[in-house]
Design an enzyme around this catalytic site. Sequence first.
Site, PDB file in Angstrom:
ATOM      1  N   MET A   1       0.832  -1.188   0.000  1.00  0.00           N
ATOM      2  CA  MET A   1       0.000   0.000   0.000  1.00  0.00           C
ATOM      3  C   MET A   1       0.877   1.251   0.000  1.00  0.00           C
ATOM      4  O   MET A   1       2.032   1.222   0.403  1.00  0.00           O
ATOM      5  CB  MET A   1      -0.909   0.019   1.239  1.00  0.00           C
TER       6      MET A   1
ATOM      7  N   LEU B   1      -0.185  -8.670  -0.507  1.00  0.00           N
ATOM      8  CA  LEU B   1      -0.673  -7.299  -0.434  1.00  0.00           C
ATOM      9  C   LEU B   1      -1.946  -7.238   0.404  1.00  0.00           C
ATOM     10  O   LEU B   1      -2.601  -8.257   0.650  1.00  0.00           O
ATOM     11  CB  LEU B   1      -0.939  -6.754  -1.836  1.00  0.00           C
ATOM     12  N   THR B   2      -2.328  -6.035   0.804  1.00  0.00           N
ATOM     13  CA  THR B   2      -3.416  -5.857   1.772  1.00  0.00           C
ATOM     14  C   THR B   2      -4.768  -6.328   1.265  1.00  0.00           C
ATOM     15  O   THR B   2      -5.443  -7.122   1.920  1.00  0.00           O
ATOM     16  CB  THR B   2      -3.499  -4.378   2.191  1.00  0.00           C
ATOM     17  N   PHE B   3      -5.193  -5.851   0.113  1.00  0.00           N
ATOM     18  CA  PHE B   3      -6.547  -6.174  -0.333  1.00  0.00           C
ATOM     19  C   PHE B   3      -6.707  -7.635  -0.758  1.00  0.00           C
ATOM     20  O   PHE B   3      -7.695  -8.281  -0.407  1.00  0.00           O
ATOM     21  CB  PHE B   3      -6.989  -5.202  -1.421  1.00  0.00           C
TER      22      PHE B   3
ATOM     23  N   HIS C   1      -6.863  -9.552   2.679  1.00  0.00           N
ATOM     24  CA  HIS C   1      -8.049  -9.356   3.522  1.00  0.00           C
ATOM     25  C   HIS C   1      -9.281 -10.036   2.923  1.00  0.00           C
ATOM     26  O   HIS C   1     -10.153 -10.516   3.651  1.00  0.00           O
ATOM     27  CB  HIS C   1      -8.302  -7.868   3.769  1.00  0.00           C
TER      28      HIS C   1
END
Length: 513
Positions: free
Chosen positions: A1, A141-143, A146
């Site tokens: 991010m 990565l974050t998305f 999650h």
Amino acid sequence: MKDEPLADDTMKELPRHISDDAADQEREGLLSGVAAERRDADTERSRLSTKKMLALAATALLLLVGVVEVGIMIKSKHQAPDPVLNLTRSNGTHEFKKTVLVVSIDGLQAGYLDRGLTPHLLDISKKGLRAKFMKPVFPTLTFPNHWALMTGLYAESHGIVANNFWDPATDSKFDYSSAPHSWNASWWFGEPMWETAGKAGLITANLMWPGPPETRTGWSPTYFIPWRDKVPLSEKHDQIMSWIDLPLDSRPQLIMAYEPSLDQAGHLAGPKSTLVNTTLAYVDRFAKSITESLAARNLTDIVDVVFLSDHGMTDTSHPTLVYMDDIIGVEGLESIEHEDGWPSMGIRFSPTVDSSKYLSILLDAAKANPEKFDVYTHDTMPQRYHFSRNPRIAPIYVVPKMGYALTTREQGDVGFSKGNHGYDNNERSMNAMFVAHGPFSAVTKVLHQQNSRSLAKRWLGNPNEGWHSTTDDTYVMDGFENVNIYNLVMKLLAIEEFAASTNGTEGFWDKYF
């Protein structure tokens, strides 16, 4: 991010909610369940070998001892969910249904817990469970991660293949930082746990978890608070407790919460920085305030709390730069129509150029510099990435090795963050964290401890496989893939019959229950 500013009050203390009240343990119906299993065993006795009978007896003994200690109801894993699990239980003053709280602390590398800066998370793990690590999906990565946690699916299956990417089917760009370019339900495949819980008739609450407010099938969390930056953790704590304190008929049984400050600190200053260590202590106090507030409400034996993260973080303050224009030339660089997936580089060349020429150049460069980066197509992508069967994944992917960064002569290292993630999910620094506390973990720990002290080791082989005892008597699970979290929550809420199909390992959690 991207680097984002930390909340203004990152250094503030969180409110303390302390109570000396011990949580009541229920013991009703225990012996009858074990007796039923014994009667079933008697009817099969004539067909069992002596060795099998010894194993069955040892299993029954373990269950009896463990169950009586922690007060759970025994049922066969082949039975449908027991209706008693959905009945209300009393905390002494109010009725509560089975409840699960999942808290994501973005960017909390598994190794951070060994720095001596998280006494509260470690204390929680001693009372409950801790894994060596939790393996994120690729890309780290974050998305993508999650949504993997929410759905139990790899990125190629749930469709969020990076924080930013191009979808050729809709000729549009997904941009995690823009609600109009990321919240549309058409981007998000799979069934998140809050949709499954809703189908099972449960009330759910979503506190800023990365993802859409509504799924493709029209489901929304009962309560939804969208992302907002610079929110003090005290405010998030109070919001969670306000949901816990609602009347029974409007109280959520599944609560999901998200906190980004540690990830932001890691990007800004690097994983070894003073800022990360200070922020780590800050989120640790948040974890403490959550568990203390639940204890003050006498909910320790009713609410399961899972603290986890999406990925780790590595130091990128002094990376070795790989100049893409030196490899494919300025003409090749200018022929790139779409670029996805930093720090990797998902490449879509313009249809007006011969992309095979540039692919050949990139493959030759990767072969000559194997320590710097790899180049993959859908056909050559490592199977363990589970990252090829989706048209949203760019046809050419350049994946840098740890310590290297892809850039151009014009860009140089301008804008590079001192810490980053997105690398190979086998890298240790990409490992995420898993800590759980509540009735589930208490049961699991007691059964494990009884196993380790009993004759079952000789009769059953090694009943503690997958566990490791540390010097302070903390039992640590082996590392596991984060796509197994969805099925854990289904088990904890006793709604497995409503569960969607996932990429998680079937029966993974059975040995821990």
